[in-house]
Design a protein around this motif. Sequence first.
Motif, PDB file in Angstrom:
ATOM      1  N   SER A 222     -21.623  15.536  15.935  1.00  7.71           N
ATOM      2  CA  SER A 222     -22.231  16.157  16.648  1.00  7.71           C
ATOM      3  C   SER A 222     -22.163  15.718  18.052  1.00  7.71           C
ATOM      4  O   SER A 222     -21.508  14.683  18.405  1.00  7.71           O
ATOM      5  N   ASP A 428     -31.506  17.701  -6.353  1.00  4.86           N
ATOM      6  CA  ASP A 428     -30.843  18.810  -5.759  1.00  4.86           C
ATOM      7  C   ASP A 428     -31.356  18.838  -4.026  1.00  4.86           C
ATOM      8  O   ASP A 428     -30.770  19.190  -3.301  1.00  4.86           O
ATOM      9  N   VAL A 429     -32.527  18.407  -3.795  1.00  2.97           N
ATOM     10  CA  VAL A 429     -33.020  18.251  -2.447  1.00  2.97           C
ATOM     11  C   VAL A 429     -32.903  16.980  -1.639  1.00  2.97           C
ATOM     12  O   VAL A 429     -32.847  16.812  -0.838  1.00  2.97           O
ATOM     13  N   PRO A 431     -30.421  14.819  -1.018  1.00  2.00           N
ATOM     14  CA  PRO A 431     -29.456  14.667  -0.154  1.00  2.00           C
ATOM     15  C   PRO A 431     -29.708  15.372   1.409  1.00  2.00           C
ATOM     16  O   PRO A 431     -29.205  14.833   2.254  1.00  2.00           O
ATOM     17  N   GLY A 432     -30.056  16.375   1.261  1.00  2.80           N
ATOM     18  CA  GLY A 432     -30.713  16.819   2.583  1.00  2.80           C
ATOM     19  C   GLY A 432     -32.350  16.882   2.967  1.00  2.80           C
ATOM     20  O   GLY A 432     -32.655  17.950   3.674  1.00  2.80           O
ATOM     21  N   VAL A 433     -32.862  15.914   2.556  1.00  3.09           N
ATOM     22  CA  VAL A 433     -34.284  15.880   2.520  1.00  3.09           C
ATOM     23  C   VAL A 433     -34.885  15.800   4.060  1.00  3.09           C
ATOM     24  O   VAL A 433     -35.758  16.073   4.547  1.00  3.09           O
ATOM     25  N   PHE A 434     -33.773  15.306   5.048  1.00  3.91           N
ATOM     26  CA  PHE A 434     -34.104  14.755   6.332  1.00  3.91           C
ATOM     27  C   PHE A 434     -33.502  16.103   7.287  1.00  3.91           C
ATOM     28  O   PHE A 434     -33.767  15.891   8.757  1.00  3.91           O
ATOM     29  N   GLU A 435     -32.853  17.076   6.651  1.00  2.00           N
ATOM     30  CA  GLU A 435     -32.456  18.288   7.434  1.00  2.00           C
ATOM     31  C   GLU A 435     -33.808  18.988   7.524  1.00  2.00           C
ATOM     32  O   GLU A 435     -34.689  19.197   6.934  1.00  2.00           O
ATOM     33  N   ARG A 436     -33.596  19.931   8.663  1.00  2.00           N
ATOM     34  CA  ARG A 436     -34.740  20.927   8.942  1.00  2.00           C
ATOM     35  C   ARG A 436     -34.792  22.044   8.028  1.00  2.00           C
ATOM     36  O   ARG A 436     -33.757  22.717   7.482  1.00  2.00           O
ATOM     37  N   THR A 438     -36.102  22.102   5.186  1.00  2.00           N
ATOM     38  CA  THR A 438     -35.958  21.559   3.683  1.00  2.00           C
ATOM     39  C   THR A 438     -37.237  21.376   2.950  1.00  2.00           C
ATOM     40  O   THR A 438     -38.081  20.548   3.794  1.00  2.00           O
ATOM     41  N   SER A 457     -37.552  15.878   9.161  1.00  2.50           N
ATOM     42  CA  SER A 457     -36.564  15.767  10.153  1.00  2.50           C
ATOM     43  C   SER A 457     -37.202  15.323  11.399  1.00  2.50           C
ATOM     44  O   SER A 457     -36.246  14.611  12.047  1.00  2.50           O
ATOM     45  N   SER A 471     -34.499   6.009   5.383  1.00  2.00           N
ATOM     46  CA  SER A 471     -33.886   6.415   4.257  1.00  2.00           C
ATOM     47  C   SER A 471     -34.778   6.613   3.116  1.00  2.00           C
ATOM     48  O   SER A 471     -35.869   6.370   3.452  1.00  2.00           O
TER      49      SER A 471
END
Length: 487
Positions: A222, A428-429, A431-436, A438, A457, A471
């Motif tokens: 990014s 399934d959650v 891997p993207g737990v720190f994404e907005r 979620t 996030s 982490s």
Amino acid sequence: MSAVRRWARGLPRPHTLRGRLTVGLVVLLAVSCAAVGVAVVIELNGFLTRRLDEQLTEAGPRFPASLEHSGVLPDDHDGDERGDTRRQATGTFGARLLDGAVTHAAVVRTTGTLNVKLSARDEGELAAIPVDGTAHSVDLSSLDDYRVVASRGIDGDVLITGLPLEPVEAAVHRLELVAGIVFGAALAITGVAGGLWVRWSLRPLSQVAATATQVSELPLVSGEVTLPSRAPESDPRSEVGRVAGAFDRMLGHVEDALTKRHASEERLRRFAADASHELRTPVASVRGHAELALLHPGPVPPEVTRALERIAAESARMGEMVDEMLLLARLDAGRALQRQPVDLTRLVLDAVTDARAAGPDHRWTLELPEEPVTVTGDEHRLHQVLANLLANARIHTPEGTQVTVSLEFDSGAAVLTVHDDGPGVPEDVAPGVFERFTRADRRRTEDAGSGAGLGLSIVAAVSEAHGGSVSLESSPGSTTFTVKLPA
């Protein structure tokens, strides 16, 4: 062939294209030199051997024939057959065999003719020579390697004439030595010159590789990305030139895509920040009016009261969401945080105290070092990190879950961990737990009145803004969030 392949596989192989081309060039030249050298040596050996055979033919059996008149020296006659032996070359060998046994054997030396005592092995080799008038090679242990011709004498005996192979072997060995030195020097010069030539020829490809290495080390996830300068132009008719041209065009496409993506991110970030900022006032106004209506002294129907309470609760929730989105937008934009000493130990104590009050049905445990752990950062944002982690553990675990908060100093970093023995984060959650936005359990989250999945996030964004990281390690019965901050 299998042995040769195994030997070749055991040799060290160069890893670079330049090394492989250079080694291949030297190997091909070495094979060519070896082929030429072997052919020349074989041809020279054959040529000199044929010349020696011609000399044997010219000499004839005169010298061995003179040996049967042992009482008269060859030098005593000039015109007869025995007198001609004075013209024999030095080293000429002669032998007379009768009934397969050697009766006389001599060799011409510079001082005259010398009788030679042959071993049983030598006599056996001489007796085995065919009497066909053609030359044969024998190894006489009493003398040396000889080229000999056997012919039939007038008395029924066998006369053998021989010339030494030592001059032929000396010439061949000298040629082998000279060829080895010349070919070795040629291989060394070719290796150095070929390496320089290959390096110069592949210079554009090396520059393409260097540019590709620089691009691979850039953070392309990014933000604004400035790609390095393009590979230098080279002849488009060559393979290297076509590779360089295609690579430059690919970099151009990548740079255009990254520029457009950055512009889109900037527009989205500005929109989120502007929308969050503009929504704060009307949301606060809605909440204020709802609370004001609830304070009305007159009679209010229960349905209206319930509606006003829901409006106040949802507007409060919306206000928190707007504040979180505005915070994330500011962190994305690189807004600087406060930089002052923060006592993490005190923040952990305060946050756990608040969590106990909010979740009395959970078991809260503290593991703190004896000495305070201090970091440099924004105290309010770090408290928000702790509050979000503890709220996450409280909301997403059942009553009676034990939550352990520990703090330690390790390798120049403050390490904060929040561990619980709850059901864990779904696979399934995770891997993207720190994404907005979620959320692992939408129904449970909405019932609890929590936000829209921005808490973790914010934890990740605030940690990264402080130069740290966060982490997750999760499995059924064990979930651990680890925050590392530079101390």
